[in-house]
Design a protein around this motif. Structure first.
Motif, mmCIF file in Angstrom:
data_model
loop_
_atom_site.group_PDB
_atom_site.id
_atom_site.type_symbol
_atom_site.label_atom_id
_atom_site.label_comp_id
_atom_site.label_asym_id
_atom_site.label_seq_id
_atom_site.Cartn_x
_atom_site.Cartn_y
_atom_site.Cartn_z
ATOM 1 N N TRP A 190 0.847 -1.204 0.000
ATOM 2 C CA TRP A 190 0.000 0.000 0.000
ATOM 3 C C TRP A 190 0.886 1.260 0.000
ATOM 4 O O TRP A 190 0.661 2.194 -0.766
ATOM 5 N N CYS A 257 -9.562 4.343 2.566
ATOM 6 C CA CYS A 257 -8.113 4.485 2.387
ATOM 7 C C CYS A 257 -7.710 5.857 2.922
ATOM 8 O O CYS A 257 -8.312 6.865 2.566
ATOM 9 N N CYS A 260 -6.598 8.099 -0.313
ATOM 10 C CA CYS A 260 -7.503 8.573 -1.365
ATOM 11 C C CYS A 260 -8.977 8.526 -0.983
ATOM 12 O O CYS A 260 -9.816 9.051 -1.712
ATOM 13 N N CYS A 277 -6.058 -1.033 -1.654
ATOM 14 C CA CYS A 277 -6.913 0.010 -2.206
ATOM 15 C C CYS A 277 -6.876 -0.116 -3.727
ATOM 16 O O CYS A 277 -5.818 0.084 -4.328
ATOM 17 N N CYS A 280 -5.778 3.435 -5.466
ATOM 18 C CA CYS A 280 -4.431 4.025 -5.512
ATOM 19 C C CYS A 280 -3.285 3.007 -5.499
ATOM 20 O O CYS A 280 -2.119 3.393 -5.510
HETATM 21 ZN ZN LIG Z 1 -6.323 4.644 -1.842
#
Ligand SMILES: [Zn+2]
Length: 284
Positions: A190, A257, A260, A277, A280
């Motif tokens: 992430w 998230c 975003c 996510c 993103c």
């Molecule tokens: Zn995100």
């Protein structure tokens, strides 16, 4: 399962608290967690002074003076090691107690142990195993280099280069890189904005560098916080770590998230829970 930050937390604490102590009486009520058997452990280690405590990937290795034997410990899913006096309250599922003393071979009947090393495990997958140094070399001959301590960016690039498996699966394969498990693999992917399904060999130079940096950072953060105690992990003093309060995506299915605002998704990759996510974290 404990990963580098949790196992290294335990290693450092053990190295500080039990080095210099001599092994005394061994008590147990579960033969299966003592390998190859309790008698062998007693014969090899009673009267031996603990020299240091090392780590190989997710294994803890206790070294002794005046012996070629060592004690290898894997916590697995529910294992915990505690250093405490014999008169302190025992943790649930305590199955092994090793008496330790400064200047004598202590026994519980004589009540002369200065402290003890205690192993608790609910599911009994974890174990303590006495082995010769040569056997240790053999056991770890297929273990990948320790990601946090030893892996350089060039080594990381080489590890990814020809492998057409999902990057997340590669990160958790201890034969390729050791020390990384599910929590920190999820969070590092992430941080680096990489889809966990991305084939390892297809990452470009920028993605490889970003992931390498994210992994080093997240493992350092986990270690600084004393590990993650979302499930079983406690340190040798019975305290929780703090990284579970700093999860990026791990365990956060359905929440926004923090980068975003889109919802964190959940899937399984190679049978392991995967949080990401879809907005993103990009594939190519
Ligand atoms: Zn995100």
């Amino acid at each position: 399962m404990p990963e580098f930050p949790e196992v290294e937390t335990v290693r450092r604490q053990l190295n500080e608290t039990i080095s210099g102590y001599t092994v005394g009486e061994l008590w147990f009520d579960a033969v299966s967690v003592l390998r190859p058997n309790p008698e062998k452990i007693s014969v090899e280690l009673t009267g031996k002074k603990i020299l240091s405590v090392d780590r190989k990937g997710k294994w803890i290795v206790i070294n002794f003076e005046d012996t070629t034997s060592c004690l290898v410990i894997h916590l697995k899913l529910t294992g915990r090691l505690f250093v405490k006096r014999i008169d302190e309250k025992q943790a649930p599922y305590t199955h092994v107690i090793l008496g330790l003393a400064r200047n004598t071979i202590c026994s519980f009947s004589e009540n002369n142990c200065d402290t003890t090393l205690q192993f608790s495990t609910m599911r009994k997958f974890g174990y303590l195993e006495v082995m010769k140094k040569a056997e240790l070399m053999e056991k770890f001959s297929n273990l990948g280099p320790d990601f946090y301590e030893d892996v350089t960016l060039n080594m990381f690039a080489d590890a990814l280069a020809s492998r057409k498996i999902a990057i997340k699966t590669l990160l958790m394969n201890q034969d390729i890189l050791s020390g990384i498990g599910n929590i920190y693999a999820n969070d590092a992917l992430w941080m680096a904005k990489i889809d966990p399904q991305t084939k390892a060999h297809s990452l470009d130079k920028g993605q490889r560098e970003g992931l390498f940096t994210a992994l080093k950072e997240v493992l350092a953060e986990g270690l600084a916080l004393g590990g993650a105690s979302d499930q079983w992990f406690l340190n040798v003093f019975g305290e929780k770590g703090g990284y579970q309060n700093h999860f990026k995506v791990y365990g956060k299915k359905g929440t926004p998230c923090t980068r975003c605002g889109n919802e964190i998704k959940y899937t399984k990759i190679a049978g392991r829970g995967t949080y990401y996510c879809s907005s993103c974290q990009h594939n190519l």
